[in-house]
Design a protein around this motif. Structure first.
Motif, PDB file in Angstrom:
ATOM      1  N   TRP A  73       0.833  -1.181   0.000  1.00  0.00           N
ATOM      2  CA  TRP A  73       0.000   0.000   0.000  1.00  0.00           C
ATOM      3  C   TRP A  73       0.877   1.243   0.000  1.00  0.00           C
ATOM      4  CZ3 TRP A  73      -1.458   3.646   4.037  1.00  0.00           C
ATOM      5  CH2 TRP A  73      -2.539   4.456   3.683  1.00  0.00           C
ATOM      6  N   ARG A  74       0.731   2.062  -1.033  1.00  0.00           N
ATOM      7  CA  ARG A  74       1.404   3.357  -1.138  1.00  0.00           C
ATOM      8  C   ARG A  74       2.896   3.319  -0.806  1.00  0.00           C
ATOM      9  NH1 ARG A  74      -2.727   8.082   0.650  1.00  0.00           N
ATOM     10  NH2 ARG A  74      -4.461   7.361  -0.620  1.00  0.00           N
ATOM     11  N   GLY A  75       3.595   2.395  -1.411  1.00  0.00           N
ATOM     12  CA  GLY A  75       5.037   2.301  -1.214  1.00  0.00           C
ATOM     13  C   GLY A  75       5.466   1.416  -0.068  1.00  0.00           C
ATOM     14  N   PHE A  76       4.533   1.034   0.814  1.00  0.00           N
ATOM     15  CA  PHE A  76       4.854   0.144   1.925  1.00  0.00           C
ATOM     16  C   PHE A  76       4.562  -1.292   1.507  1.00  0.00           C
ATOM     17  CE2 PHE A  76       3.368  -2.357   5.558  1.00  0.00           C
ATOM     18  CZ  PHE A  76       4.505  -2.320   6.354  1.00  0.00           C
ATOM     19  N   SER A  77       5.424  -2.215   1.889  1.00  0.00           N
ATOM     20  CA  SER A  77       5.170  -3.626   1.612  1.00  0.00           C
ATOM     21  C   SER A  77       5.491  -4.452   2.849  1.00  0.00           C
ATOM     22  CB  SER A  77       6.020  -4.112   0.432  1.00  0.00           C
ATOM     23  OG  SER A  77       7.399  -4.036   0.749  1.00  0.00           O
ATOM     24  N   ALA A  78       4.735  -5.510   3.038  1.00  0.00           N
ATOM     25  CA  ALA A  78       4.980  -6.435   4.137  1.00  0.00           C
ATOM     26  C   ALA A  78       4.632  -7.829   3.656  1.00  0.00           C
ATOM     27  CB  ALA A  78       4.135  -6.072   5.354  1.00  0.00           C
ATOM     28  N   GLN A  79       5.427  -8.783   4.086  1.00  0.00           N
ATOM     29  CA  GLN A  79       5.126 -10.166   3.746  1.00  0.00           C
ATOM     30  C   GLN A  79       5.677 -11.076   4.839  1.00  0.00           C
ATOM     31  OE1 GLN A  79       7.140  -9.910  -0.062  1.00  0.00           O
ATOM     32  NE2 GLN A  79       8.608 -11.455   0.627  1.00  0.00           N
ATOM     33  N   ALA A  80       5.070 -12.254   4.955  1.00  0.00           N
ATOM     34  CA  ALA A  80       5.495 -13.236   5.943  1.00  0.00           C
ATOM     35  C   ALA A  80       5.163 -14.622   5.408  1.00  0.00           C
ATOM     36  CB  ALA A  80       4.793 -13.002   7.279  1.00  0.00           C
ATOM     37  N   GLU A  81       5.935 -15.596   5.881  1.00  0.00           N
ATOM     38  CA  GLU A  81       5.718 -16.976   5.461  1.00  0.00           C
ATOM     39  C   GLU A  81       6.065 -17.909   6.613  1.00  0.00           C
ATOM     40  OE1 GLU A  81       6.998 -20.052   1.893  1.00  0.00           O
ATOM     41  OE2 GLU A  81       7.858 -18.051   1.957  1.00  0.00           O
ATOM     42  N   TYR A  82       5.332 -19.006   6.693  1.00  0.00           N
ATOM     43  CA  TYR A  82       5.575 -20.048   7.692  1.00  0.00           C
ATOM     44  C   TYR A  82       5.656 -21.377   6.963  1.00  0.00           C
ATOM     45  CZ  TYR A  82       4.909 -23.240  11.583  1.00  0.00           C
ATOM     46  OH  TYR A  82       5.070 -24.247  12.490  1.00  0.00           O
ATOM     47  N   LEU A  83       6.600 -22.234   7.376  1.00  0.00           N
ATOM     48  CA  LEU A  83       6.769 -23.544   6.761  1.00  0.00           C
ATOM     49  C   LEU A  83       6.934 -24.595   7.847  1.00  0.00           C
ATOM     50  CD1 LEU A  83       7.454 -25.428   4.289  1.00  0.00           C
ATOM     51  CD2 LEU A  83       9.837 -24.918   4.805  1.00  0.00           C
ATOM     52  N   GLY A  84       6.252 -25.704   7.684  1.00  0.00           N
ATOM     53  CA  GLY A  84       6.420 -26.856   8.561  1.00  0.00           C
ATOM     54  C   GLY A  84       6.718 -28.067   7.708  1.00  0.00           C
ATOM     55  N   GLY A  85       7.617 -28.922   8.168  1.00  0.00           N
ATOM     56  CA  GLY A  85       7.977 -30.106   7.389  1.00  0.00           C
ATOM     57  C   GLY A  85       8.147 -31.324   8.273  1.00  0.00           C
ATOM     58  N   ARG A  86       7.964 -32.493   7.652  1.00  0.00           N
ATOM     59  CA  ARG A  86       8.109 -33.762   8.360  1.00  0.00           C
ATOM     60  C   ARG A  86       8.708 -34.771   7.399  1.00  0.00           C
ATOM     61  NH1 ARG A  86       5.014 -38.533   8.880  1.00  0.00           N
ATOM     62  NH2 ARG A  86       5.023 -39.414  10.980  1.00  0.00           N
ATOM     63  N   ALA A  87       9.725 -35.499   7.856  1.00  0.00           N
ATOM     64  CA  ALA A  87      10.329 -36.581   7.077  1.00  0.00           C
ATOM     65  C   ALA A  87      10.336 -37.830   7.945  1.00  0.00           C
ATOM     66  CB  ALA A  87      11.751 -36.213   6.669  1.00  0.00           C
ATOM     67  N   ARG A  88       9.988 -38.984   7.330  1.00  0.00           N
ATOM     68  CA  ARG A  88       9.975 -40.249   8.077  1.00  0.00           C
ATOM     69  C   ARG A  88      10.723 -41.285   7.260  1.00  0.00           C
ATOM     70  NH1 ARG A  88       7.633 -45.122   8.782  1.00  0.00           N
ATOM     71  NH2 ARG A  88       7.117 -45.733  10.915  1.00  0.00           N
ATOM     72  N   GLY A  89      11.723 -41.903   7.893  1.00  0.00           N
ATOM     73  CA  GLY A  89      12.489 -42.963   7.232  1.00  0.00           C
ATOM     74  C   GLY A  89      11.737 -44.272   7.286  1.00  0.00           C
ATOM     75  N   ASP A  90      11.627 -44.980   6.130  1.00  0.00           N
ATOM     76  CA  ASP A  90      10.845 -46.220   6.104  1.00  0.00           C
ATOM     77  C   ASP A  90      11.547 -47.376   6.812  1.00  0.00           C
ATOM     78  OD1 ASP A  90      12.804 -46.714   4.221  1.00  0.00           O
ATOM     79  OD2 ASP A  90      11.448 -47.613   2.758  1.00  0.00           O
TER      80      ASP A  90
END
Length: 137
Positions: A29-46
């Motif tokens: 908005w009018r020259g201002f910017s904001a952003q955010a991100e969240y990540l979750g991960g899971r790995a399982r060995g067979d």
């Protein structure tokens, strides 16, 4: 990435089932910017049955100091590549500047990042500088 940091937990050659999810939001908005991100991960060995869980996020805010010419932003990010183990988190603070030479098609981008990594003991600090031209066709 987060899986590579935890590879030693798995048996050599085993298949790993990976799942990840993320969400992000942006606002301008009018020259201002904001952003955010969240990540979750899971790995399982067979074969080993080992489960590796990771989380990470970032938040960034910026402002066009000179409209259509100069942008300045600040970003903070954090990653915990193995939630089961404490003391191995990393955080980074980044200062970003973009100078637009020809709209979005040609710009000069500079960054300074200070990363704090903890490996079950004292922090390790990395400083990274980057300056690059970007040409978008």
């Amino acid at each position: 990435g987060w899986v590579g940091r935890g590879m030693a937990l798995f048996t050599t050659g085993e298949e790993d089932a990976l799942a990840s999810a993320g969400a992000d939001v942006q606002f301008k908005w009018r020259g201002f910017s904001a952003q955010a991100e969240y990540l979750g991960g899971r790995a399982r060995g067979d074969a080993s049955g080992v489960i590796l869980r990771a989380v990470g996020w970032y938040a960034q805010a910026g402002y066009l100091i000179l409209p259509h010419r100069l942008d300045l932003a600040l970003r903070f990010s954090a990653v915990d590549a193995n939630r089961a183990r404490s003391g191995d988190e990393s955080t980074a603070t980044t200062v970003i500047t973009d100078y637009y030479i020809h709209r979005q098609q040609l710009k000069l981008q500079g960054e300074y990042t200070r990363t704090h990594r903890r490996a079950l003991g004292p922090f390790f600090i990395d400083n990274a500088y980057r300056l690059q031209p970007r040409l978008m066709l």
